[in-house]
Scaffold this active site. Structure first.
Site, mmCIF file in Angstrom:
data_model
loop_
_atom_site.group_PDB
_atom_site.id
_atom_site.type_symbol
_atom_site.label_atom_id
_atom_site.label_comp_id
_atom_site.label_asym_id
_atom_site.label_seq_id
_atom_site.Cartn_x
_atom_site.Cartn_y
_atom_site.Cartn_z
ATOM 1 N N LYS A 71 0.925 -1.294 0.129
ATOM 2 C CA LYS A 71 -0.077 -0.147 -0.095
ATOM 3 C C LYS A 71 0.895 1.176 0.009
ATOM 4 O O LYS A 71 0.491 2.444 -0.496
ATOM 5 C CB LYS A 71 -0.831 0.026 1.023
ATOM 6 N N ASP A 107 -9.769 2.940 2.540
ATOM 7 C CA ASP A 107 -9.822 2.015 3.724
ATOM 8 C C ASP A 107 -10.554 3.049 4.936
ATOM 9 O O ASP A 107 -11.415 2.432 5.628
ATOM 10 C CB ASP A 107 -8.553 1.785 4.284
HETATM 11 N N1 LIG Z 1 -11.596 -5.361 6.549
HETATM 12 C C1 LIG Z 1 -10.689 -4.586 5.780
HETATM 13 O O1 LIG Z 1 -11.354 -4.162 4.938
HETATM 14 C C2 LIG Z 1 -9.361 -4.450 5.704
HETATM 15 C C3 LIG Z 1 -8.587 -3.320 5.079
HETATM 16 C C4 LIG Z 1 -7.356 -3.238 5.129
HETATM 17 C C5 LIG Z 1 -6.535 -4.188 6.022
HETATM 18 N N2 LIG Z 1 -7.163 -5.343 6.685
HETATM 19 C C6 LIG Z 1 -6.435 -6.121 7.539
HETATM 20 O O2 LIG Z 1 -5.646 -5.417 8.529
HETATM 21 C C7 LIG Z 1 -4.237 -5.804 8.557
HETATM 22 C C8 LIG Z 1 -3.256 -4.940 8.475
HETATM 23 O O3 LIG Z 1 -3.071 -4.379 7.239
HETATM 24 P P1 LIG Z 1 -2.072 -3.106 6.923
HETATM 25 O O4 LIG Z 1 -2.380 -3.262 5.349
HETATM 26 O O5 LIG Z 1 -2.310 -1.822 7.728
HETATM 27 O O6 LIG Z 1 -0.779 -3.892 7.103
HETATM 28 P P2 LIG Z 1 0.650 -3.262 7.353
HETATM 29 O O7 LIG Z 1 0.600 -1.944 6.680
HETATM 30 O O8 LIG Z 1 1.560 -4.420 7.079
HETATM 31 O O9 LIG Z 1 0.722 -3.187 9.103
HETATM 32 C C9 LIG Z 1 0.731 -4.293 9.845
HETATM 33 C C10 LIG Z 1 0.656 -3.592 11.328
HETATM 34 O O10 LIG Z 1 0.528 -4.732 12.182
HETATM 35 C C11 LIG Z 1 1.653 -4.757 13.196
HETATM 36 N N3 LIG Z 1 2.152 -6.237 13.600
HETATM 37 C C12 LIG Z 1 2.277 -7.108 12.836
HETATM 38 N N4 LIG Z 1 2.686 -8.176 13.428
HETATM 39 C C13 LIG Z 1 2.737 -7.764 14.854
HETATM 40 C C14 LIG Z 1 2.941 -8.498 16.217
HETATM 41 N N5 LIG Z 1 3.379 -9.770 16.212
HETATM 42 N N6 LIG Z 1 2.752 -7.773 17.204
HETATM 43 C C15 LIG Z 1 2.337 -6.509 17.004
HETATM 44 N N7 LIG Z 1 1.899 -5.905 16.044
HETATM 45 C C16 LIG Z 1 2.201 -6.438 14.824
HETATM 46 C C17 LIG Z 1 2.637 -3.793 12.588
HETATM 47 O O11 LIG Z 1 3.458 -3.326 13.535
HETATM 48 P P3 LIG Z 1 5.011 -2.922 13.265
HETATM 49 O O12 LIG Z 1 4.905 -1.475 12.528
HETATM 50 O O13 LIG Z 1 5.785 -2.912 14.366
HETATM 51 O O14 LIG Z 1 5.427 -3.898 12.236
HETATM 52 C C18 LIG Z 1 1.829 -2.988 11.781
HETATM 53 O O15 LIG Z 1 1.415 -1.900 12.801
HETATM 54 C C19 LIG Z 1 -4.098 -7.084 7.687
HETATM 55 O O16 LIG Z 1 -4.403 -8.329 8.411
HETATM 56 C C20 LIG Z 1 -5.089 -6.832 6.792
HETATM 57 O O17 LIG Z 1 -5.818 -8.004 5.950
HETATM 58 C C21 LIG Z 1 -8.302 -5.387 6.630
#
Ligand SMILES: NC(=O)c1ccc[n+]([C@@H]2O[C@H](COP(=O)([O-])OP(=O)(O)OC[C@H]3O[C@@H](n4cnc5c(N)ncnc54)[C@H](OP(=O)(O)O)[C@@H]3O)[C@@H](O)[C@H]2O)c1
Length: 283
Positions: A71, A107
């Site tokens: 993204k 989003d």
């Molecule tokens: N429902 C929907 O429409 C929708 C839309 C968008 C996304 N999502 C879901 O939301 C999630 C995040 O998406 P994103 O695009 O924001 O991903 P991203 O940019 O990769 O961000 C991931 C986040 O998760 C944290 N994280 C990962 N592993 C962790 C752990 N073991 N302990 C604590 N924090 C952890 C990361 O922290 P760090 O910064 O420390 O790495 C970061 O804050 C995904 O699962 C995605 O499928 C859903």
């Protein structure tokens, strides 16, 4: 669905991607409105993003959704960006408009619509957000414009700080940050109104993990997990058990998808058909 020589192709790029519900949802919507469009999922590894976007141009793919982990890195490969997506610093939707690739971010508004759809008004509420990734940036951008205060907690503190400082600078948001820890979550939830998990914790197959100890939850809290899976994430199940209001990621998926649908087709999305298709798929 009849695929013809004129069918416009849309899709989603990300990794992992095979569990995505977006093809089910968008193809149901195209069918409902009898539009000559089709939607597919493409697994794109982190080091293949540039090639994937060149492919989008060469194949004249009409629109794409962009998900984890692309993204933010996608922005530099586009020809134009919607001002909100530029402020957010992340793109989840691309429109191929006369061979110009324009990036948008749906989003945050999708998340707000999911909250409002449960008859909860985020205006003047205290919001605690877990995570500071691409989706957190979009949600924080929109929710901090109406909430009383937003607290962003992230494992990597620097990323939370960057998110908060960017929004303070760009839109004068009332937003603070801290490092994510059990104790900080406990303290912040004492007087919070809405908890939003935007981290990937809870995502299948790790559906039994949660960052929040269930004893820190209370029935007055609204718990929103943007991660979705078939049975609800552990956070959502824990919140249901104590009688808190819950919102799962399916609603946000539908609303952010509906906005992308309109960007690609120019018409309003058939929300009910999209929701029915998802419910049928997951049940
Ligand atoms: N429902 C929907 O429409 C929708 C839309 C968008 C996304 N999502 C879901 O939301 C999630 C995040 O998406 P994103 O695009 O924001 O991903 P991203 O940019 O990769 O961000 C991931 C986040 O998760 C944290 N994280 C990962 N592993 C962790 C752990 N073991 N302990 C604590 N924090 C952890 C990361 O922290 P760090 O910064 O420390 O790495 C970061 O804050 C995904 O699962 C995605 O499928 C859903």
């Amino acid at each position: 669905m009849e695929i013809s020589g004129r069918t416009k192709i849309c899709g989603v790029i990300g990794n992992p991607i095979k569990h995505t519900l977006s093809p089910i949802m968008h193809n149901a919507a195209f069918k409902k409105l009898n539009l000559d469009f089709a939607y597919v999922a493409f697994k794109v590894e982190e080091n293949m993003l540039q090639e994937a976007i060149e492919g989008m141009r060469a194949l004249r793919i009409h629109g794409l959704n962009v998900t984890i982990p692309h993204k933010e890195s996608i922005i530099q490969l586009l020809d134009g960006i919607d001002p909100e997506a530029r402020d957010i610093g992340a793109v989840n939707t691309i429109l191929n408009k006369a061979d110009e690739l324009i990036g948008y971010n749906t989003d945050g508004i999708g998340a707000i619509k999911a909250i409002e759809g449960h008859k909860i008004n985020p205006r003047k509420k205290r919001i605690v957000m877990l995570g500071a990734g691409g989706s957190a940036r979009s949600i924080a951008y929109h929710i901090s414009q109406v909430a009383e205060k937003v607290v962003v907690l992230n494992r990597t503190e620097e990323r939370a700080k960057k998110l908060a400082e960017n929004l303070k600078f760009k839109i004068n948001a009332n937003i603070v940050w801290d490092q994510l820890s059990k104790e900080v979550i406990r303290k912040q939830l004492i007087d919070a109104d809405i908890l939003i998990n935007t981290t990937s914790i809870g995502l299948s197959p790790r559906s039994d993990e949660s960052l929040v100890d269930p004893k820190f939850l209370n029935p007055e809290l609204c718990v929103f997990d943007i991660v979705y899976n078939l049975i609800g994430t552990k956070l959502i199940r824990d919140a249901r058990k104590i009688g808190a209001k819950t919102i799962d990621g399916i609603d946000m998926l539908i609303y952010q998808g509906a906005m992308a649908f309109t960007i690609w087709t120019g018409v309003e999305a058939p929300i009910k058909a999209m929701k029915d298709a998802i419910i049928q798929e997951i049940s």
